[in-house]
Design an enzyme around this catalytic site. Structure first.
Site, PDB file in Angstrom:
ATOM      1  CG  ASP A  45      -0.286  -0.054   2.541  1.00  0.00           C
ATOM      2  OD1 ASP A  45       0.738  -0.753   2.664  1.00  0.00           O
ATOM      3  OD2 ASP A  45      -0.781   0.596   3.489  1.00  0.00           O
ATOM      4  CD  GLU A  85       4.260   1.081   6.999  1.00  0.00           C
ATOM      5  OE1 GLU A  85       5.071   1.444   7.863  1.00  0.00           O
ATOM      6  OE2 GLU A  85       3.855   1.852   6.095  1.00  0.00           O
TER       7      GLU A  85
END
Length: 378
Positions: A68, A133
């Site tokens: 991400d 994250e």
């Protein structure tokens, strides 16, 4: 096109704004399975993760990272589309190029080359990859670690691909991180007309001396690995918007980045003691994002330092500076943890970029770490 650069471009083209993965993990899994990794896809809520492992016995070296990326910000302010990888003046531009799709590509290519040269390598290689994250980090690495614990797979060494370098590739290794403790403090007063202060109780006035005391406090002196604990105020909100109303409450958001010289419990206790000494009517909500961790020495640090020096020609500095990373979840399991990645100067910014020539060199660094650890594994 050089193969690490090519794979990084393929990953950048997938618009994986947190918590979306947008097919990045499927691409990685496909390539890892092709070289003998057993891959387990793990989905928790809207977050995609996977664990991959190659080798049957011996110590486990895991590569950890995230697919991400943060939002792009105003796309019109980018010099080229953020999800169209663009080479310009030796730089690769695109969201995630530095944080951290460049590292992910380098990890995969390093493993492909290492396995081709050592198909029966001793020890085990793992990949712990999440799409959570940059977000709340609740359904990502933490949940994968729970899965590994349930299946009896402790990690011995972990290389996190966070962009650790400062000026040039490999000048800094993160061998630890400070803890992060946040707080939302609400000081309560009595709302009233500004012309009749005796009928009100201004919480802003009450807050200011206490806030000065908090920001002036020396929480610790740090140590050889960590700077002194820092307390920083990020937001203050109070008032109704009217100029003639004393507010009924004021809210302050602050954060401690703390060393191993103090615990989060001690920080909470000392903070609330100061608030009580100033006789505030308050409520406080604490949020612990992570404990400090440190890998001061050991086989992993030695392998990373030697590999970087071999590829770049200069030894890295060991540092614990910067924000938090998923290493804060991995280190408490008993693993040695380091963060090794590209230059971080442009991360989370418009026109994020990485020096294209650094990508194959980063892959060579990862490959060197594997060779130094696994080829000596018993």
């Amino acid at each position: 096109m050089e193969k690490t650069l090519e794979l990084c471009c393929e990953l950048i083209r997938r618009a994986s704004v947190t918590p979306e993965d947008a097919g990045c993990q499927a691409l990685m899994v496909e390539r890892l399975r092709a070289i003998g990794f057993q891959c387990t896809e793990l989905v928790f809520g809207e977050v995609r993760n996977f664990w991959a492992e190659r080798g049957a016995q011996g110590p486990l070296l895991a590569f950890a990272g995230h697919t991400d990326v943060v939002p792009t910000g105003p796309i019109a302010k980018w010099d080229s589309p953020p999800f169209e990888p663009t080479l310009r003046d030796g730089m690769l531009y695109g969201r995630g190029s530095a944080d951290m799709k460049g590292s992910l590509a380098a990890m995969v290519i390093a493993c492909e080359e290492f396995v081709a040269e050592h198909p029966e390598h001793p020890g085990r290689i793992g990949f712990l990859i999440t799409s959570d994250e940059e977000g709340p980090a609740m359904d990502g690495t933490v949940k994968v670690l729970d899965h590994l614990r349930e299946h009896g797979k402790p990690i011995d060494w972990c290389v996190v691909g966070e962009p650790s370098s400062s000026q040039v590739l490999g000048d800094v290794i993160k061998n630890g991180r400070r803890g992060s403790l946040g707080a939302t403090l609400t000081v309560h007063g009595v709302q009233g007309h500004i012309a009749y202060p005796h009928l009100a109780d201004n919480p802003i006035h009450r807050l200011l001396p206490a806030l000065h005391a908090l920001t002036s406090e020396r929480w610790d002196s740090g140590n050889e690995f960590f700077p002194p604990t820092s307390m920083q105020v990020s937001n203050i909100n109070g008032g109704t918007g009217a100029t003639n109303v004393i507010p009924g409450e004021v809210q302050v958001v602050f954060n401690f980045r703390f060393s191993t010289e103090v615990t989060d419990g001690e920080l909470r206790e000392r903070t609330e003691l100061i608030l009580q000494e100033h006789q505030l009517d308050y409520t406080i909500d604490w949020q612990l994002s992570g404990q400090p961790f440190l890998t001061a020495s050991g086989h992993l640090v030695e392998a990373a330092v030697a590999s970087i020096a071999d590829i770049t020609g200069h030894p890295p500095e060991l540092s614990t500076s910067g924000g938090t990373s998923d290493g804060r979840f991995i280190a408490p399991t008993g693993a040695q943890v380091v963060e090794v990645g590209p230059v971080n100067a442009s991360i989370h910014k418009l026109n994020e970029h990485v020096l294209a020539a650094d990508l194959p060199r980063l892959s060579a660094i990862y490959k060197g770490i594997m060779a130094r650890l696994l080829l000596q594994a018993v």
